[in-house]
Write an enzyme that holds these catalytic residues in place. Structure first.
Site, PDB file in Angstrom:
ATOM      1  N   CYS A  74     -23.037  84.276 117.212  1.00 34.43           N
ATOM      2  CA  CYS A  74     -21.883  83.286 117.277  1.00 34.43           C
ATOM      3  C   CYS A  74     -21.702  82.489 118.471  1.00 34.43           C
ATOM      4  O   CYS A  74     -21.698  83.208 119.527  1.00 34.43           O
ATOM      5  CB  CYS A  74     -20.662  83.758 116.779  1.00 34.43           C
ATOM      6  SG  CYS A  74     -19.221  82.511 116.902  1.00 34.43           S
ATOM      7  N   CYS A 184     -24.741  76.025 116.246  1.00 32.03           N
ATOM      8  CA  CYS A 184     -24.005  77.098 115.501  1.00 32.03           C
ATOM      9  C   CYS A 184     -24.539  77.848 114.390  1.00 32.03           C
ATOM     10  O   CYS A 184     -25.526  77.038 113.500  1.00 32.03           O
ATOM     11  CB  CYS A 184     -22.634  76.262 114.645  1.00 32.03           C
ATOM     12  SG  CYS A 184     -21.851  77.213 113.430  1.00 32.03           S
TER      13      CYS A 184
HETATM   14  N1  DGL Z   1     -21.381  80.810 113.484  1.00 31.02           N
HETATM   15  C1  DGL Z   1     -20.502  80.446 114.651  1.00 31.02           C
HETATM   16  C2  DGL Z   1     -21.116  79.897 115.721  1.00 31.02           C
HETATM   17  O1  DGL Z   1     -22.243  79.899 115.893  1.00 31.02           O
HETATM   18  C3  DGL Z   1     -18.947  80.186 114.302  1.00 31.02           C
HETATM   19  C4  DGL Z   1     -18.297  79.212 113.645  1.00 31.02           C
HETATM   20  C5  DGL Z   1     -17.060  79.060 113.542  1.00 31.02           C
HETATM   21  O2  DGL Z   1     -16.416  80.238 113.094  1.00 31.02           O
HETATM   22  O3  DGL Z   1     -16.536  77.986 113.699  1.00 31.02           O
HETATM   23  O4  DGL Z   1     -20.482  79.229 116.579  1.00 31.02           O
END
Ligand code: DGL
Length: 236
Positions: A74, A184
């Protein structure tokens, strides 16, 4: 720490699966334990304290399951709190940050665009990364607050997502970006849509393979690579 424990992987939801998939491809013998913190997603518009508390809670759970390393799959959690995680827990942490460096190396127009959560884009660590690697290349950022919710509801087709994707991608193209970073992990699920909306002259950069390679290197260097020769297990 034992080389027989699983690799823990977590994200706010299904985004980190794109990294877990690459880990599986590169390391077929490793067990993987994946946590999607779906009840608390999205992280991307939350305050630091919330993201830190959730990252601690998920890591406590992963360690109670004897993981040998934690992949923070993440960008939001990595850029917000990976140093606090490393300071608190005695296992290796591998994080993910937007691929600004490969984008800068790829760009011919001199402008790269970064799609990411609002939170990632305002962190000090993202600012430091962009400053460190951008050189003469201009870095244009685009927070995409609605995209994760759409992806979490499994709306992934071109028809369902092209309108919203265009809302975020077209302004970056208008500013001259010829390279777009998926900052993301959720957005990798929409990579084909983003590529189609951006058009054939735009390169799309994502980081799943680089992160999986780093996991491989870290396990090897710390003597944590699984020694059994069976196919790895997966738990979600
Ligand atoms: N998949 C995540 C990232 O890479 C988080 C997205 C989220 O929960 O807003 O930032």
């Amino acid at each position: 720490m034992r080389d027989s424990g699983p690799i823990g992987v977590f994200d706010s939801g299904i985004g980190g699966l794109t990294i877990a998939r690459k880990i599986r491809e590169l390391m077929p013998g490793e067990d993987i334990l994946y946590v999607a913190d779906t009840g608390h997603a999205p992280y991307g518009d939350r305050p630091d304290r919330y993201i830190l508390d959730r990252s601690f809670a998920v890591t406590d759970f992963l360690l109670s399951c004897q993981v040998k390393a934690v992949v923070v799959a993440c960008n939001t959690a990595t850029t917000t709190c990976i140093s606090e995680l490393r300071a608190k827990y005695p296992v290796p942490f591998i994080g993910v940050e937007p691929g600004v460096k490969p984008a800068v190396l790829n760009s011919k127009s001199g402008v790269v665009g970064i799609l990411a959560t609002s939170k990632t884009l305002v962190t000090d660590s993202f600012a430091a990364l962009a400053k460190r690697v951008s050189g003469d290349i201009r870095v244009e950022v685009m927070p995409c607050p609605e995209l994760v919710v759409l992806i979490e509801s499994l709306k992934l087709s071109y028809e369902e997502t092209a309108g919203l994707v265009g809302k975020y991608v077209h302004p970056l193209l208008a500013r001259g970006a010829d390279t777009i970073v998926l900052g993301c992990t959720h957005y990798a699920h929409l990579a084909p849509v983003i590529a189609r909306v951006a058009g054939p002259d735009v390169s799309i950069i994502s980081t799943e393979l680089a992160v999986a390679n780093e996991v491989c290197r870290r396990l090897e260097s710390q003597g944590l690579t699984a020694t059994n020769s069976t196919t790895g297990g997966e738990e979600f």
